[in-house]
Design a protein around this motif. Structure first.
Motif, PDB file in Angstrom:
ATOM      1  N   TYR A   1       0.834  -1.203   0.000  1.00  0.00           N
ATOM      2  CA  TYR A   1       0.000   0.000   0.000  1.00  0.00           C
ATOM      3  C   TYR A   1       0.868   1.252   0.000  1.00  0.00           C
ATOM      4  O   TYR A   1       2.031   1.200   0.399  1.00  0.00           O
ATOM      5  N   VAL A   2       0.282   2.372  -0.384  1.00  0.00           N
ATOM      6  CA  VAL A   2       0.958   3.652  -0.232  1.00  0.00           C
ATOM      7  C   VAL A   2       0.373   4.337   1.003  1.00  0.00           C
ATOM      8  O   VAL A   2      -0.825   4.636   1.050  1.00  0.00           O
ATOM      9  N   GLU A   3       1.218   4.541   2.019  1.00  0.00           N
ATOM     10  CA  GLU A   3       0.784   5.199   3.260  1.00  0.00           C
ATOM     11  C   GLU A   3       1.056   6.691   3.139  1.00  0.00           C
ATOM     12  O   GLU A   3       2.076   7.081   2.582  1.00  0.00           O
ATOM     13  N   VAL A   4       0.155   7.524   3.676  1.00  0.00           N
ATOM     14  CA  VAL A   4       0.347   8.954   3.457  1.00  0.00           C
ATOM     15  C   VAL A   4       0.638   9.758   4.726  1.00  0.00           C
ATOM     16  O   VAL A   4       0.640  10.989   4.679  1.00  0.00           O
ATOM     17  N   GLY A   5       0.917   9.072   5.822  1.00  0.00           N
ATOM     18  CA  GLY A   5       1.408   9.749   7.035  1.00  0.00           C
ATOM     19  C   GLY A   5       0.513  10.872   7.529  1.00  0.00           C
ATOM     20  O   GLY A   5      -0.713  10.776   7.476  1.00  0.00           O
TER      21      GLY A   5
ATOM     22  N   ASP B   1      -2.933  12.273   6.448  1.00  0.00           N
ATOM     23  CA  ASP B   1      -4.072  11.370   6.582  1.00  0.00           C
ATOM     24  C   ASP B   1      -4.765  11.515   7.935  1.00  0.00           C
ATOM     25  O   ASP B   1      -5.848  10.981   8.145  1.00  0.00           O
ATOM     26  N   SER B   2      -4.144  12.268   8.852  1.00  0.00           N
ATOM     27  CA  SER B   2      -4.636  12.219  10.231  1.00  0.00           C
ATOM     28  C   SER B   2      -5.642  13.319  10.559  1.00  0.00           C
ATOM     29  O   SER B   2      -6.092  13.420  11.700  1.00  0.00           O
ATOM     30  N   VAL B   3      -5.978  14.154   9.584  1.00  0.00           N
ATOM     31  CA  VAL B   3      -6.898  15.269   9.857  1.00  0.00           C
ATOM     32  C   VAL B   3      -8.057  15.252   8.851  1.00  0.00           C
ATOM     33  O   VAL B   3      -8.052  14.475   7.892  1.00  0.00           O
ATOM     34  N   LEU B   4      -9.035  16.125   9.078  1.00  0.00           N
ATOM     35  CA  LEU B   4     -10.177  16.332   8.170  1.00  0.00           C
ATOM     36  C   LEU B   4     -10.767  14.983   7.714  1.00  0.00           C
ATOM     37  O   LEU B   4     -11.083  14.137   8.536  1.00  0.00           O
ATOM     38  N   CYS B   5     -10.919  14.783   6.401  1.00  0.00           N
ATOM     39  CA  CYS B   5     -11.533  13.535   5.918  1.00  0.00           C
ATOM     40  C   CYS B   5     -10.708  12.310   6.310  1.00  0.00           C
ATOM     41  O   CYS B   5     -11.255  11.222   6.495  1.00  0.00           O
TER      42      CYS B   5
ATOM     43  N   ALA C   1      -9.158  11.802   9.139  1.00  0.00           N
ATOM     44  CA  ALA C   1      -9.500  11.425  10.513  1.00  0.00           C
ATOM     45  C   ALA C   1     -10.886  10.788  10.566  1.00  0.00           C
ATOM     46  O   ALA C   1     -11.135   9.883  11.356  1.00  0.00           O
ATOM     47  N   LYS C   2     -11.788  11.268   9.717  1.00  0.00           N
ATOM     48  CA  LYS C   2     -13.173  10.769   9.747  1.00  0.00           C
ATOM     49  C   LYS C   2     -13.353   9.495   8.938  1.00  0.00           C
ATOM     50  O   LYS C   2     -14.328   8.773   9.121  1.00  0.00           O
ATOM     51  N   ARG C   3     -12.455   9.267   7.981  1.00  0.00           N
ATOM     52  CA  ARG C   3     -12.574   8.076   7.126  1.00  0.00           C
ATOM     53  C   ARG C   3     -11.253   7.297   7.196  1.00  0.00           C
ATOM     54  O   ARG C   3     -10.444   7.347   6.265  1.00  0.00           O
ATOM     55  N   PRO C   4     -11.047   6.543   8.312  1.00  0.00           N
ATOM     56  CA  PRO C   4      -9.753   5.864   8.490  1.00  0.00           C
ATOM     57  C   PRO C   4      -9.441   4.962   7.282  1.00  0.00           C
ATOM     58  O   PRO C   4     -10.295   4.207   6.836  1.00  0.00           O
ATOM     59  N   GLY C   5      -8.223   5.098   6.773  1.00  0.00           N
ATOM     60  CA  GLY C   5      -7.793   4.254   5.645  1.00  0.00           C
ATOM     61  C   GLY C   5      -8.177   4.810   4.278  1.00  0.00           C
ATOM     62  O   GLY C   5      -7.722   4.312   3.244  1.00  0.00           O
ATOM     63  N   HIS C   6      -9.013   5.855   4.265  1.00  0.00           N
ATOM     64  CA  HIS C   6      -9.481   6.394   2.981  1.00  0.00           C
ATOM     65  C   HIS C   6      -8.329   6.851   2.085  1.00  0.00           C
ATOM     66  O   HIS C   6      -8.227   6.434   0.926  1.00  0.00           O
TER      67      HIS C   6
END
Ligand code: ATP
Ligand code: PAF
Ligand code: BAL
Length: 285
Positions: free
Chosen positions: A106-110, A113-117, A119-124
């Protein structure tokens, strides 16, 4: 317009165009196209590039309780629209074509990824970055076009391309709106008439927040509170988030001194809408 469902077919078509010296542009979408998607195509066409538009509802970016199954789909309508818009090749692979076996890479985005959408959509955004990375490897475009409606997505992709040294120029396109200001979205089709009428409050409240900032307000919390209050007063939508963040890296902002992103997500029943505005401030007010 050519159509491809297999990665190998698409690769052959693109290899031929590259041999002819054409610049390749990619417009990734999930289909059920509207004027917002077509504005990305228009921008891509203007560059003179060979335009590839992909339609793929990517299961990897939907959470278990999200709307993957019910996401609107109408491939033949979409194909007609993009043909008229001048797309050169439509790529619409099946899930089996894109994910022939369970993924382990997978490509992780650090941080992003932890704020806004994120935070609300884990893994999105991991799902988004992974599929966009796959599309980039398949198409190997010179240019790729993304809408500012999904501003966080645009930042995630821009950062991925920079971190992974991908030789692709990421171009962002401004938000296409309905006459009353509602940002165009494939999910708008799910709004009831009452919800549709109420939903205009989202862009109206963003415009008001911008006016407040231009008038000299510099407190991020005050702007957020005003927005929340206005949205709650004028519609039955449930606020998922309303936040003012740095427009460059989405870091927290207390006193607004640099360009900021004012972003919101509101749920109308099971339909979750997002909208945003980037506001530049005059430091001397
Ligand atoms: N109103 C719009 N204006 C400009 N670009 C848009 C707009 N809506 C979507 N896009 C862009 O089109 C691309 C494909 O988006 P997508 O297929 O998810 O459409 P969507 O309408 O945003 O769907 P949804 O809102 O249901 O997620 C993305 O880069 C997205 O930012
Ligand atoms: C970029 C994208 C096509 C990846 O699935 C999707 O997130 C979208 O439509 O914005
Ligand atoms: N435009 C973002 C796609 C999604 O909501 O999954």
């Amino acid at each position: 317009m050519k159509r491809a469902t297999h990665i190998s077919e698409l690769r052959e078509i693109i290899a031929l165009e590259k041999k002819r010296g054409r610049v390749i542009a990619l417009v990734p979408t999930m289909g059920y196209l509207h004027r917002g998607h077509l504005s990305l195509v228009e921008r891509a066409k203007k560059t003179g590039a060979f335009v590839v538009l992909s339609i793929f509802v990517n299961p990897l970016q939907f959470g278990p309780n999200e709307d993957y199954a019910s996401y609107p789909r109408d491939l033949e309508r979409d194909a007609n629209l993009v043909e008229v818009a001048g797309v050169d090749v439509l790529f619409h692979p099946s899930s089996e074509e894109m994910y022939p076996r369970p993924m382990v890479t997978y490509v992780e985005v650090g941080q992003l990824d932890s704020v806004l959408c994120g935070a609300k959509r884990p893994g999105h955004f991991r799902g988004v970055a992974t599929i966009v990375s796959k599309l980039f490897h398949i198409v190997q475009p010179d240019l790729a076009f993304f809408g500012q409606k999904d501003y966080q997505q645009y930042l995630v992709i821009r950062r991925m391309v920079s971190d992974l040294n991908l030789p692709i120029e990421i171009c962002s396109v401004s938000i296409a709106r309905e006459e009353d200001g509602l940002a165009l979205s494939s999910r708008n089709v799910f709004l009831t008439l009452e919800q549709r009428l109420e939903a205009k409050i989202l862009s109206q409240s963003l415009n008001e927040a911008e006016a407040c900032l231009q008038a000299g307000e510099r407190s991020a919390r005050k702007i957020e509170n005003q927005l929340r209050e206005k949205i709650s007063r004028h519609c039955q939508g449930i606020i998922d988030y309303v936040e003012v963040r740095d427009a460059g890296d989405l870091s927290e902002v207390t006193t607004i001194e640099r360009p900021v992103l004012i972003a919101l997500a509101v749920k109308f029943g099971s339909t979750r809408l997002i909208d945003n505005k980037v506001v530049e401030v005059d430091r001397h007010v």
